[in-house]
Design an enzyme around this catalytic site. Structure first.
Site, short mmCIF file in Angstrom:
data_model
loop_
_atom_site.label_atom_id
_atom_site.label_comp_id
_atom_site.label_asym_id
_atom_site.label_seq_id
_atom_site.Cartn_x
_atom_site.Cartn_y
_atom_site.Cartn_z
N MET A 141 0.82 -1.20 0.00
CA MET A 141 0.00 0.00 0.00
C MET A 141 0.86 1.26 0.00
O MET A 141 0.73 2.11 -0.86
CB MET A 141 -0.92 0.02 1.23
N THR A 142 1.74 1.38 1.01
CA THR A 142 2.46 2.63 1.26
C THR A 142 3.44 2.97 0.14
O THR A 142 4.13 2.11 -0.38
CB THR A 142 3.23 2.54 2.58
N PRO A 144 6.37 6.18 -1.23
CA PRO A 144 7.14 7.36 -0.81
C PRO A 144 6.30 8.62 -0.99
O PRO A 144 5.75 8.87 -2.06
CB PRO A 144 8.34 7.36 -1.77
N GLY A 145 6.16 9.38 0.06
CA GLY A 145 5.41 10.63 -0.03
C GLY A 145 3.93 10.53 0.27
O GLY A 145 3.25 11.55 0.34
N GLU A 258 -6.57 -5.75 10.97
CA GLU A 258 -5.15 -5.45 11.15
C GLU A 258 -4.94 -4.65 12.43
O GLU A 258 -4.02 -4.92 13.22
CB GLU A 258 -4.62 -4.67 9.95
N GLN A 295 8.71 2.54 47.97
CA GLN A 295 7.35 2.99 47.68
C GLN A 295 7.18 3.45 46.23
O GLN A 295 6.16 3.15 45.59
CB GLN A 295 6.96 4.14 48.63
N GLN A 352 12.78 1.82 32.89
CA GLN A 352 13.38 2.71 33.86
C GLN A 352 13.69 1.98 35.17
O GLN A 352 14.72 2.23 35.80
CB GLN A 352 12.44 3.89 34.13
N GLY A 380 -1.92 2.43 10.55
CA GLY A 380 -2.63 3.68 10.77
C GLY A 380 -2.10 4.34 12.03
O GLY A 380 -2.15 3.75 13.12
#
Length: 400
Positions: A141-142, A144-145, A258, A295, A352, A380
């Site tokens: 699908m995708t 460039p641009g 998806e 804590q 962390q 998406g």
């Protein structure tokens, strides 16, 4: 103050558990398969940015892919999405995200196009290979641009006798290096707006179909991603999926699944990260006691567990709605953006608590941090998900 039972109302039965014995039996199979066929090779796949074809075939033999494909085409005929959730959980637990993404692409994205849109000849030609993982597919699908702007797709296909002649370029294509075929979105009528796009099966070996670079990604390195090029590729008319001009509608129909799959993977990652961290903080000591006894650590992990449990409740309902055929695009979009964003926060906060060890890839939390980043982008972006939800809100309230 005491709490008394309302004798006038019959107590409702407790809700059924989300999983049953069959799901847990499948979990044991998935766990053993990953231990035997995936984990020993995974570091090499990540370095080579490619998963061995032998592992795909082993997954097919073990029933890890093609769950929803009917038995007549070699699949298991299991449409219950809870099995895919079990698979996602075990992938996260084993920290083998690249392998999970590859198989998820097959089951959540590629296979549904053949199940719901393909004619019988196409089903006979492709579904058995997908069920056995002897065929690997990609969805192109995708470009460039264009990014999320599918209406901006420039790849074109024009009819020439019994063929379509395809020209264009695609990028960020998952499984693009190994794929035996790609389902390509192309513009077939420049004047027809959203009705001017169609889907074509472009197969390896067709003259003019070329692969570009194996793209070097931030995370999920073992899952190959590529650029694809189409230069006067002659695609037989028999390789058109569905109706000419129906491509954009077909994409919209399949995107909720998806997005649900991404939400499932994100939820599984959150749970795994939490479990790794809880185990770590009660083994690691500082200032003479486990860091889990401070804590701040307890408050942080209490917050994380609560958020993970709340998102799990929404996701389970979404999965059950999908099973019942009632999950909406908006509901899938809510699950996708919220849980994928939660994954970013959970993995970051857990990392962390590992301190410097969390920055080492030999610890699973380090890999989870690296692999999590894409979840809010592909399928998406978070912004697109919110736009979908916002448009639905506007449609509901502007009518008042």
């Amino acid at each position: 103050m005491t709490i008394t039972e309302d004798r006038g109302t019959e107590a409702s039965a407790p809700p059924a558990p989300f999983y049953d014995e069959d799901h847990e039996a499948y979990r044991a199979s998935v766990r053993e398969f990953l231990r035997r066929e995936v984990v020993p090779h995974y570091d090499r796949w990540e370095e080579e940015r490619l998963i061995d074809r032998a592992a795909w075939r082993a997954a097919g033999e073990a029933g890890m892919v093609g769950l929803a494909i009917p038995e007549e085409y070699g699949g298991a005929g299991m449409t219950d999405r809870r099995y895919r959730m079990v698979f996602s959980e075990e992938i996260a637990r084993a920290n083998t995200t690249s392998f999970g993404v590859g198989l998820g692409l097959q089951d959540d994205i590629i296979t549904p196009y053949f199940l719901h849109l393909a004619n019988e000849e196409q089903k006979q030609r492709f579904l058995p290979g997908l069920a056995a993982a002897e065929l690997i597919g990609a969805i192109a699908m995708t470009e460039p641009g264009t990014g999320s702007d599918l209406q901006g797709i420039r790849t074109s296909a024009r009819r020439d006798g019994d063929d379509w002649v395809l020209n264009g370029q695609k990028t960020f294509i998952s499984s693009g290096i190994q794929a035996d075929f790609a389902i390509v979105v192309a513009r077939t009528d420049p004047e027809a707006g959203s009705h001017g796009f169609s889907l074509f099966i472009v197969e390896t070996g067709m003259p003019g179909f070329e692969r570009g670079r194996k793209l070097d990604k931030v995370g999920i390195a073992g899952q190959d991603t590529a650029e694809l090029f189409f230069r006067d590729v002659r695609v037989p008319a028999a390789n058109l999926i569905g109706e000419e001009g129906g491509g954009m509608a077909y994409l919209m129909q399949n995107l909720p699944l998806e997005r649900l799959g991404i939400a499932m993977a994100s939820q599984a990652s959150c749970q795994a990260a939490l479990e790794w961290t809880l185990e770590y903080v009660y083994q690691r000591t500082a200032f003479g006691k486990p860091i889990g006894d401070f804590q701040n650590t307890r408050f942080e992990l209490a917050s994380i567990e609560t958020e993970v449990d709340v998102s799990r409740a929404y996701l389970e309902q979404a999965i059950l709605k999908f099973n019942a055929g009632t999950l909406t695009t908006v509901e899938a979009s809510k699950a996708k953006w919220f849980i994928s964003e939660l994954q970013q926060r959970v993995v970051y906060r857990c990392q962390q608590l590992f301190g410097g060890y969390g920055f080492m890839l030999e610890y699973p939390i380090g890999r989870a941090y690296r692999d999590a980043r894409i979840q809010t982008i592909y399928g998406g972006t978070t912004e697109i998900m919110k736009e979908i939800i916002g448009r639905d809100q506007a449609a509901r309230y502007k009518q008042r």
